[in-house]
Design a protein around this motif. Structure first.
Motif, mmCIF file in Angstrom:
data_model
loop_
_atom_site.group_PDB
_atom_site.id
_atom_site.type_symbol
_atom_site.label_atom_id
_atom_site.label_comp_id
_atom_site.label_asym_id
_atom_site.label_seq_id
_atom_site.Cartn_x
_atom_site.Cartn_y
_atom_site.Cartn_z
ATOM 1 N N LYS A 24 0.815 -1.212 0.000
ATOM 2 C CA LYS A 24 0.000 0.000 0.000
ATOM 3 C C LYS A 24 0.852 1.266 0.000
ATOM 4 C CE LYS A 24 -3.826 -2.184 2.422
ATOM 5 N NZ LYS A 24 -4.639 -2.201 3.623
ATOM 6 N N THR A 25 2.168 1.111 -0.169
ATOM 7 C CA THR A 25 3.084 2.243 -0.123
ATOM 8 C C THR A 25 2.833 3.198 -1.285
ATOM 9 O OG1 THR A 25 4.769 0.862 0.889
ATOM 10 C CG2 THR A 25 5.515 2.899 -0.126
ATOM 11 N N ARG A 26 2.781 4.481 -0.969
ATOM 12 C CA ARG A 26 2.638 5.508 -1.993
ATOM 13 C C ARG A 26 4.022 6.094 -2.238
ATOM 14 N NH1 ARG A 26 2.427 10.950 -2.082
ATOM 15 N NH2 ARG A 26 2.461 11.120 0.146
ATOM 16 N N ILE A 27 4.416 6.157 -3.488
ATOM 17 C CA ILE A 27 5.701 6.740 -3.845
ATOM 18 C C ILE A 27 5.551 8.260 -3.842
ATOM 19 C CG2 ILE A 27 7.502 6.893 -5.627
ATOM 20 C CD1 ILE A 27 7.256 4.107 -4.480
ATOM 21 N N ALA A 28 6.424 8.948 -3.093
ATOM 22 C CA ALA A 28 6.378 10.404 -3.035
ATOM 23 C C ALA A 28 6.857 10.976 -4.362
ATOM 24 C CB ALA A 28 7.262 10.910 -1.901
ATOM 25 N N GLU A 29 6.279 12.104 -4.742
ATOM 26 C CA GLU A 29 6.719 12.764 -5.974
ATOM 27 C C GLU A 29 8.135 13.285 -5.776
ATOM 28 O OE1 GLU A 29 3.913 15.734 -7.101
ATOM 29 O OE2 GLU A 29 2.238 14.346 -6.961
ATOM 30 N N MET A 30 8.846 13.416 -6.873
ATOM 31 C CA MET A 30 10.222 13.886 -6.813
ATOM 32 C C MET A 30 10.285 15.249 -6.133
ATOM 33 S SD MET A 30 12.796 14.116 -9.960
ATOM 34 C CE MET A 30 14.309 15.001 -9.864
ATOM 35 N N GLY A 31 11.269 15.402 -5.268
ATOM 36 C CA GLY A 31 11.490 16.676 -4.618
ATOM 37 C C GLY A 31 10.751 16.852 -3.306
ATOM 38 N N GLN A 32 9.822 15.960 -2.992
ATOM 39 C CA GLN A 32 9.086 16.098 -1.733
ATOM 40 C C GLN A 32 9.814 15.322 -0.640
ATOM 41 O OE1 GLN A 32 5.077 14.804 -2.281
ATOM 42 N NE2 GLN A 32 4.488 16.613 -3.419
#
Length: 158
Positions: A24-32
């Motif tokens: 269920k892991t959400r990948i953070a957007e680049m730079g966050q």
């Protein structure tokens, strides 16, 4: 540089378990900037005394919860580092725990494991000094989808 052997089947199982845990892991957007996801807690146990593996396992489960994977024994013969303190014919086992752990807790977990090592140690008097010999080495670590980290108080491989 010496390459250390690792129980490959255990590592594959750890990665599979970790992948299931992170489904269920959400990948953070680049730079966050975000907090790291919890990781699969593991322990490497080294000793020449088989009875200490069971005692160590029991102590670790009391603190960190249920163990979900356990490797077979493997010979730990690629360094002389522990020989003087723990003897010859060293064996290693690896364990992983059901409950995921925040990676930033690893240094605290290492401090706890160092105290456990002292509980299984033997004291001797030598030249009017008390010498403490460990009988078991407990190194915690964690596995994520991208990392295998093992905490040790010594630098580099010995």
């Amino acid at each position: 540089m010496m390459v250390k052997r690792l129980n490959l089947n255990l590592l594959i199982n750890l990665v599979q378990f970790t992948m299931k845990s992170f489904h269920k892991t959400r990948i953070a957007e680049m730079g966050q900037i975000s907090l790291p996801m919890p990781a699969k807690l593991i322990f490497s146990i080294i000793s020449s005394e088989e009875s200490l593996f069971l005692k160590s396992k029991d102590s670790l489960e009391k603190v960190f919860g249920k163990i979900d994977l356990e490797s077979d024994f493997q010979l730990f013969d690629f360094t002389e580092y522990y020989k003087k303190e723990m003897g010859v014919f060293l064996k290693q086992k690896m364990f992983s725990f059901e409950k995921l752990t925040p990676p930033n807790m690893l240094s605290k977990i290492k401090n706890i494991s160092n105290k456990m090592e002292l509980q299984f140690s033997q004291s001797n008097k030598k030249n009017n000094n008390i010498v403490i010999n460990r009988k078991v080495n407990l190194d915690p670590g964690y596995v994520t989808l991208s990392k295998f980290i093992l905490a040790s108080t010594k630098d580099g491989s010995a």
